[in-house]
Design an enzyme around this catalytic site. Structure first.
Site, short mmCIF file in Angstrom:
data_model
loop_
_atom_site.label_atom_id
_atom_site.label_comp_id
_atom_site.label_asym_id
_atom_site.label_seq_id
_atom_site.Cartn_x
_atom_site.Cartn_y
_atom_site.Cartn_z
N HIS A 66 0.82 -1.22 0.00
CA HIS A 66 0.00 0.00 0.00
C HIS A 66 0.85 1.27 0.00
O HIS A 66 0.31 2.37 -0.09
CB HIS A 66 -0.99 -0.01 1.19
CG HIS A 66 -0.40 0.33 2.51
ND1 HIS A 66 -0.11 -0.62 3.48
CD2 HIS A 66 -0.07 1.52 3.06
CE1 HIS A 66 0.38 -0.01 4.55
NE2 HIS A 66 0.41 1.28 4.31
N ASP A 110 -0.05 -7.66 1.77
CA ASP A 110 0.44 -6.27 1.75
C ASP A 110 1.97 -6.28 1.76
O ASP A 110 2.62 -5.97 2.77
CB ASP A 110 -0.12 -5.52 2.96
CG ASP A 110 0.12 -4.02 2.88
OD1 ASP A 110 0.49 -3.53 1.79
OD2 ASP A 110 -0.05 -3.34 3.91
N SER A 207 4.45 2.32 8.16
CA SER A 207 4.07 1.29 7.18
C SER A 207 5.26 0.84 6.37
O SER A 207 6.10 1.65 5.96
CB SER A 207 3.01 1.84 6.23
OG SER A 207 1.79 2.05 6.86
#
Length: 257
Positions: A66, A110, A207
Site C-alpha cells: 500500500h 500487503d 508502514s
C-alpha cells in the site's frame, strides 16, 4: 449495527491510506542508537517520507504494497531524514513488484519489493537484514522490535529521527478476538504484535517497516485500527514474510516481476 460498523471500518481501511489508517509511527518507543538498524530505509514520494522499508539484498528493499506511489525513491544510511543526506544515499526505484494476490490492505498480501536503480554498497551505515529461511509460526510472546520515522502520537507530523520500540508477538486467536470488537476479520498470512495489551506499537508513517525478531525480519507493518495509536486498543497487524519466501526469491532471481 455490526454490519454498519464493519462497513465503516472497511471504508476507513481502504480510503484513508497513509495519512490515517495504515501503518504508523512508533508509539512509546525511543530514538534508535547511531549505527544500529542499518537496514532501515525511508521510502519517499517526491523526496518526502511516506513509509518505511528495509534492505534485504544489495538491490532490493522490502516494504508494504500500500506504499506504492508513482514517484518513489529510497534513502539508506541515515537515522535523521531531515538533516540532508550527508552519508546517506538516495536510490531511485527502477521497478515495483507487488504480490499478485494483493488487492487492498484489508484482504492481505500487503507486500512489495522495490528494485533499486543501482546496487547498494554495503558499509558500516548500510547493511542487509536477514529473512526467515522457511515458513514458520512466530510463537506468542516472542520479543521483537519495530522501527520507523512515523509520528509518536496520533495525528502528529512524522519525526526526523528514527524511532524504535520493543513489542511482543500476540497469538493470532487472541488477536482476532480483539479485532472482533470492531467487527473485522483479519486477512490471511499476518502476524500481530504491539498495540495490545501494552501501550507500545506503530502508527502512521511506519508502514512498510520491519518487525524484527531474533535478528530476522519476520513481518512488515501493515495496519492498525483506523489510525488510532492511543494504545492499548487492538493489536497491530503485520504481513508475515515467511509466507511469501518463494515469491521473494523468484523476483530477486529474475530481477523482475
Amino acid at each position: 449495527m455490526h454490519t454498519i460498523n464493519k462497513l465503516l471500518l472497511t471504508v476507513l481501511l481502504t480510503y484513508l491510506g497513509h495519512s490515517v489508517a495504515f501503518g504508523g509511527q512508533i508509539i512509546n518507543g525511543k530514538k534508535a542508537k547511531r549505527n544500529s538498524l542499518q537496514y532501515m530505509a525511508s521510502v519517499q514520494n517526491n523526496e518526502k517520507h511516506i513509509c518505511g522499508g528495509f534492505l534485504i539484498t544489495p538491490d532490493f528493499v522490502l516494504t508494504a504494497a500500500h506504499c506504492n506511489k508513482s514517484n518513489l525513491s529510497v534513502v539508506l544510511g541515515t537515522h535523521n531524514i531531515k538533516m540532508g543526506l550527508g552519508k546517506a544515499v538516495r536510490y531511485n526505484v527502477e521497478r515495483k513488484c507487488k504480490s499478485n494476490s494483493y488487492e487492498n490492505v484489508k484482504d492481505g498480501s500487503d507486500i512489495m519489493l522495490l528494485k533499486l536503480s543501482r546496487k547498494v554498497k554495503l558499509s558500516k551505515s548500510v547493511k542487509k537484514v536477514r529473512l526467515p529461511t522457511k515458513d514458520k509460526v512466530l510463537k506468542p510472546n516472542t520479543k521483537c522490535l519495530a522501527a520507523g520515522w512515523g509520528t509518536t502520537t496520533t495525528d502528529r507530523p512524522f519525526v526526523d529521527e528514527l524511532q524504535v520500540v520493543d513489542v511482543e508477538a500476540i497469538d493470532l486467536k487472541v488477536c482476532q478476538k480483539q479485532w472482533d470488537h470492531v467487527d473485522f476479520n483479519l486477512p490471511p498470512n499476518v502476524i500481530c504484535a504491539g498495540g495490545y495489551p501494552t501501550n507500545k506499537g506503530t502508527c502512521q508513517g511506519d508502514s512498510g517497516g520491519p518487525l524484527v525478531c531474533n535478528g530476522e525480519a519476520v513481518g512488515i507493518v501493515s495496519f492498525n485500527m483506523n489510525g488510532n495509536c492511543a494504545y492499548p486498543n487492538v493489536p497491530n497487524v503485520y504481513t508475515q514474510i515467511s509466507k511469501y519466501l518463494p515469491w521473494i526469491k523468484e523476483v530477486i532471481n529474475k530481477q523482475s516481476c
